[in-house]
Write a protein that holds these residues in place. Structure first.
Motif, short mmCIF file in Angstrom:
data_model
loop_
_atom_site.label_atom_id
_atom_site.label_comp_id
_atom_site.label_asym_id
_atom_site.label_seq_id
_atom_site.Cartn_x
_atom_site.Cartn_y
_atom_site.Cartn_z
N LYS A 293 7.40 -5.97 2.61
CA LYS A 293 7.22 -5.69 1.47
C LYS A 293 6.46 -4.18 1.93
O LYS A 293 6.57 -3.46 1.53
CB LYS A 293 5.99 -6.98 0.88
N HIS A 294 5.24 -4.18 2.88
CA HIS A 294 4.12 -4.07 3.32
C HIS A 294 4.57 -2.61 3.94
O HIS A 294 5.54 -2.69 4.95
CB HIS A 294 3.01 -4.19 3.87
N PRO A 295 4.92 -1.20 3.96
CA PRO A 295 5.32 0.19 4.51
C PRO A 295 4.92 -0.16 6.25
O PRO A 295 6.31 0.25 7.08
CB PRO A 295 4.33 1.19 4.36
N TYR A 296 3.64 -0.92 6.78
CA TYR A 296 4.08 -0.87 8.05
C TYR A 296 4.56 -1.86 8.64
O TYR A 296 5.82 -1.65 9.58
CB TYR A 296 2.57 -1.28 8.39
N THR A 297 4.97 -3.15 7.40
CA THR A 297 6.08 -4.37 8.09
C THR A 297 7.30 -3.98 8.51
O THR A 297 7.82 -3.78 8.88
CB THR A 297 6.12 -5.45 7.16
N LYS A 298 7.81 -3.09 7.51
CA LYS A 298 9.14 -2.56 7.40
C LYS A 298 9.01 -1.60 8.50
O LYS A 298 10.14 -1.12 9.32
CB LYS A 298 9.29 -1.03 5.50
N VAL A 457 1.24 -8.92 0.29
CA VAL A 457 0.11 -8.00 0.74
C VAL A 457 -0.69 -7.42 0.02
O VAL A 457 -0.90 -7.15 -0.64
CB VAL A 457 2.22 -7.20 0.44
N ALA A 458 -1.18 -6.46 0.83
CA ALA A 458 -1.92 -5.70 1.07
C ALA A 458 -1.75 -3.77 0.43
O ALA A 458 -1.33 -3.31 1.85
CB ALA A 458 -3.09 -5.70 1.79
N CYS A 459 -1.25 -3.59 -0.84
CA CYS A 459 -0.64 -2.44 -0.52
C CYS A 459 -0.88 -2.05 -2.11
O CYS A 459 -0.08 -3.27 -3.06
CB CYS A 459 0.75 -2.64 -0.32
N HIS A 460 -1.37 -1.08 -2.26
CA HIS A 460 -1.11 0.17 -3.58
C HIS A 460 0.12 -0.30 -4.10
O HIS A 460 0.60 -0.30 -5.47
CB HIS A 460 -1.66 1.06 -3.54
N LEU A 461 1.05 -0.46 -3.76
CA LEU A 461 2.54 -0.11 -4.05
C LEU A 461 3.06 -1.59 -4.68
O LEU A 461 3.75 -1.76 -5.99
CB LEU A 461 3.74 0.07 -3.33
N GLY A 463 1.74 -5.44 -7.44
CA GLY A 463 0.47 -5.44 -7.79
C GLY A 463 -0.14 -6.90 -7.13
O GLY A 463 0.86 -7.41 -5.79
N GLU A 464 -0.99 -7.56 -8.01
CA GLU A 464 -1.66 -7.88 -7.25
C GLU A 464 -1.62 -9.03 -6.70
O GLU A 464 -1.96 -10.64 -5.37
CB GLU A 464 -3.38 -8.52 -8.19
N ALA A 465 -0.08 -10.26 -7.06
CA ALA A 465 0.36 -11.15 -6.62
C ALA A 465 2.20 -10.58 -5.71
O ALA A 465 2.53 -11.67 -5.17
CB ALA A 465 1.93 -11.54 -8.16
N GLY A 466 1.78 -9.77 -5.22
CA GLY A 466 2.47 -9.39 -3.88
C GLY A 466 3.62 -8.41 -4.98
O GLY A 466 4.98 -8.50 -3.89
N ASP A 467 4.16 -8.78 -6.68
CA ASP A 467 5.67 -8.22 -6.72
C ASP A 467 5.07 -6.98 -6.86
O ASP A 467 4.12 -5.84 -7.07
CB ASP A 467 5.45 -9.21 -7.55
N SER A 468 6.40 -6.39 -6.66
CA SER A 468 6.31 -5.10 -6.86
C SER A 468 6.85 -4.37 -8.58
O SER A 468 7.06 -3.61 -8.43
CB SER A 468 7.38 -4.10 -5.59
N ALA A 469 6.51 -5.48 -9.40
CA ALA A 469 6.64 -5.00 -10.87
C ALA A 469 6.02 -3.70 -10.67
O ALA A 469 6.75 -2.95 -12.14
CB ALA A 469 6.90 -6.09 -11.69
N ASN A 470 4.76 -3.87 -11.13
CA ASN A 470 3.61 -3.40 -11.11
C ASN A 470 3.38 -1.60 -10.62
O ASN A 470 2.98 -0.51 -10.92
CB ASN A 470 2.45 -3.96 -11.48
N ALA A 471 4.83 -1.72 -9.34
CA ALA A 471 4.13 -1.02 -8.00
C ALA A 471 5.00 0.78 -8.81
O ALA A 471 6.40 0.40 -9.40
CB ALA A 471 5.49 -1.27 -7.17
N ALA A 472 4.46 1.64 -8.87
CA ALA A 472 4.85 3.12 -9.12
C ALA A 472 6.16 2.88 -7.72
O ALA A 472 6.54 2.25 -7.39
CB ALA A 472 4.15 3.92 -8.37
N ASP A 473 7.29 3.54 -8.15
CA ASP A 473 8.64 3.42 -8.00
C ASP A 473 8.50 4.44 -6.60
O ASP A 473 8.66 5.67 -6.39
CB ASP A 473 9.51 4.12 -9.08
N PRO A 474 8.75 3.95 -5.77
CA PRO A 474 8.61 4.71 -3.92
C PRO A 474 9.65 5.10 -3.71
O PRO A 474 9.52 6.25 -3.56
CB PRO A 474 8.60 3.42 -3.02
N ASP A 475 11.06 5.14 -4.86
CA ASP A 475 12.30 6.44 -4.36
C ASP A 475 12.17 7.61 -4.70
O ASP A 475 12.30 8.29 -4.12
CB ASP A 475 13.51 5.70 -4.65
N SER A 476 10.87 7.80 -5.23
CA SER A 476 10.88 8.71 -6.15
C SER A 476 9.92 10.46 -5.57
O SER A 476 9.61 11.31 -5.37
CB SER A 476 10.16 8.95 -7.51
#
Ligand SMILES: Nc1ncnc2c1ncn2[C@@H]1O[C@H](COP(=O)(O)OP(=O)(O)OP(=O)(O)O)[C@@H](O)[C@H]1O
Length: 478
Positions: A293-298, A457-461, A463-476
């Motif tokens: 999940k984390h851009p650093y891990t990726k 995961v500690a990333c603003h992309l 949500g608190e549970a670490g799922d990306s449902a609330n995240a902004a769309d990184p692809d854009s």
């Protein structure tokens, strides 16, 4: 591998796996690991690390104070939390200097912490009385990276392995000798070698001696600090297999510190990813490798050499730049200065590359890391350190050329020009503020924190549970 080693390594070569085959070579172990993670994650943790902090202080001597130097904190470990369950192997991975070894040594109390708490079987190791501390020191052992420097060259290997038994006064002399023989055999060495010295052994054999010594007091928990990084790839796999065999035989729990993801994947049940003193992601090993999940891990995963040509040829987002200094870590998310997915201000449409270049320009202005004289070169002569007003447009153009690969879109060009003109007038604060007002990101304002759950995961992309449902769309933003 030496012939000596070949002769004595039969125990582990039977299960030998070639680590150089990376993904293909290690895939077979994955099911075992996934099951182990699922079963061991239940119940109370054996080791619980809560908000652990270790700062080293520099410029803190009497002399420094006399000459007026301010003490500087090196925030090697900065609020790290994780649990390790009985029988599992937790991996701790990250680039050099991110605080892995300091975490391992501090949780074993080989170094005192400057904050936080570590519980071993529910007891705070920093508050143990001397009796409890002696028990803890028997129960929690370490295997270091370098088998060359961690063994005393003047001692025979028999004495080296026996030393912890002598120190803790365990058993009679005969019992100690018998235990040493048993341990040496168990790690794949011959008892004929008891009276030989470390320099007579190969690297892999020395690491086996180190492991035998760590096991002498029948510990429950081992910190393995880069146990195979000093070894040849073929020997690495054997030592890892030996560690797995010993774990099953003696019900051991491991914290495995490594910068090498193929080692982590080979042996770990769960992985914690560390960056600049913090844990940024933690999860079951297969899930983390399949769904980082984390851009650093990726980025860490992308920088692992691939086995096949196809994989080698695909685009890689390698990690740009060096890890910033733990003396002055970036505000907010510490990875933001290298992150390829920094979140722009709400509502702003901007290419990630452009946004990153503007962030870098901002950093340079904030660090006063631009020389007006150098930018102006032969074309602009400064007056009292500032750019003469008639030369400001030329200066702004020159600075654009230096800091940006492509011309900025008009809207951004106007705002950045405004800041560069302030800079031409040596008004650094105004330039800083102009750009901050427009481009400040949540990633620099707020430290995201790790959150809860099985794969936080500690990333603003996310949500608190670490799922990306609330995240902004990184692809854009790519
Ligand atoms: N005794 C010390 N005094 C000052 N700084 C230290 C000390 N020990 C470690 N550090 C600093 O703390 C940070 C973390 O170091 P640490 O060795 O824990 O990292 P690491 O991830 O284990 O790296 P490596 O794999 O290179 O050992 C580094 O910036 C290091 O320079």
């Amino acid at each position: 591998m030496s012939s000596d080693e070949q002769a004595t390594n039969t125990a582990s070569t039977e299960t030998g796996t070639d680590l150089s085959g990376t993904e293909a070579g290690v895939a077979d172990d994955s099911e075992t690991h996934a099951t182990a993670a699922a079963t061991t994650s239940a119940g109370e943790p054996l080791v619980s690390v809560q908000n652990l902090e270790k700062y080293f202080w520099e410029n803190d001597s009497l002399l420094d104070r006399l000459v007026g130097e301010d003490p500087v904190a090196v925030r090697a470990v900065d609020g790290v939390s994780f649990d390790i369950y009985e029988g599992e192997t937790l991996g701790l991975v990250g680039e050099s200097g991110c605080g892995k070894s300091t975490t391992g040594e501090t949780l074993l109390r080989l170094q005192e912490s400057t904050g936080g708490r570590v519980e071993f079987e529910g007891e705070n190791v920093y508050e143990m009385d001397s009796g409890a501390l002696t028990d803890f020191r028997q129960n929690a052992q370490v295997v270091f990276q370098d088998p060359f420097s961690s063994l005393d060259p003047r001692m025979t290997i028999g004495d080296i392995v026996q030393q912890p038994l002598d120190i803790h006064d365990v058993g009679t002399t005969d019992e100690r000798r018998a235990r040493v023989r048993d341990l040496l055999e168990r790690v794949g060495l011959s008892t004929d070698q008891l009276d030989r010295y470390p320099h007579e052994f190969s690297g892999g054999q020395r690491q086996r001696i180190g492991i035998a010594r760590a096991l002498a007091l029948e510990p429950e928990f081992l910190v393995l600090d880069e146990p195979t990084s000093a070894l040849d790839v073929s020997v690495q796999a054997q030592v890892l297999n030996l560690l797995e065999d010993l774990q099953n035989e003696f019900d051991l729990t491991y914290l495995l510190i490594s910068h090498d993801l193929s080692v982590i994947r080979h042996i770990c049940d769960r992985v914690a990813v560390m960056y600049l003193g913090e844990i940024v992601e933690i999860g079951p090993v297969e899930e983390l490798f399949d769904n980082p999940k984390h851009p650093y891990t990726k980025a860490l995963l992308e920088s692992v050499p691939r086995a096949t040509t196809d994989e080698r040829e695909r685009d890689r987002e390698t990690l740009a730049g060096d890890v910033p200094s733990p003396r002055n870590p970036p505000s907010g998310c510490r990875f933001r200065t290298r992150c390829p997915m920094v979140i722009p201000p709400e509502g702003m449409q901007i290419e990630q590359e452009t946004f990153r270049e503007i962030m870098t320009a901002r950093e340079r202005i904030e660090n006063r890391d631009i020389s007006l004289e150098t930018v102006g070169g032969d074309q602009i002569e400064l007056e009292d350190g500032s750019v003469p007003s008639e030369d400001v447009p030329a200066f702004v153009d020159l600075l654009h050329e230096r800091l940006f690969d492509e011309p900025l879109p008009q809207r951004h060009r106007e705002r950045v020009d405004e800041a560069f003109a302030e800079l031409a007038d040596t008004n650094w604060e105004a330039a800083e503020s102009t750009l901050r007002t427009e481009y400040e990101t949540v990633c620099e304002r707020v430290n995201p924190g790790l959150g809860e759950g099985g794969h936080p995961v500690a990333c603003h992309l996310y949500g608190e549970a670490g799922d990306s449902a609330n995240a902004a769309d990184p692809d854009s933003w790519s």
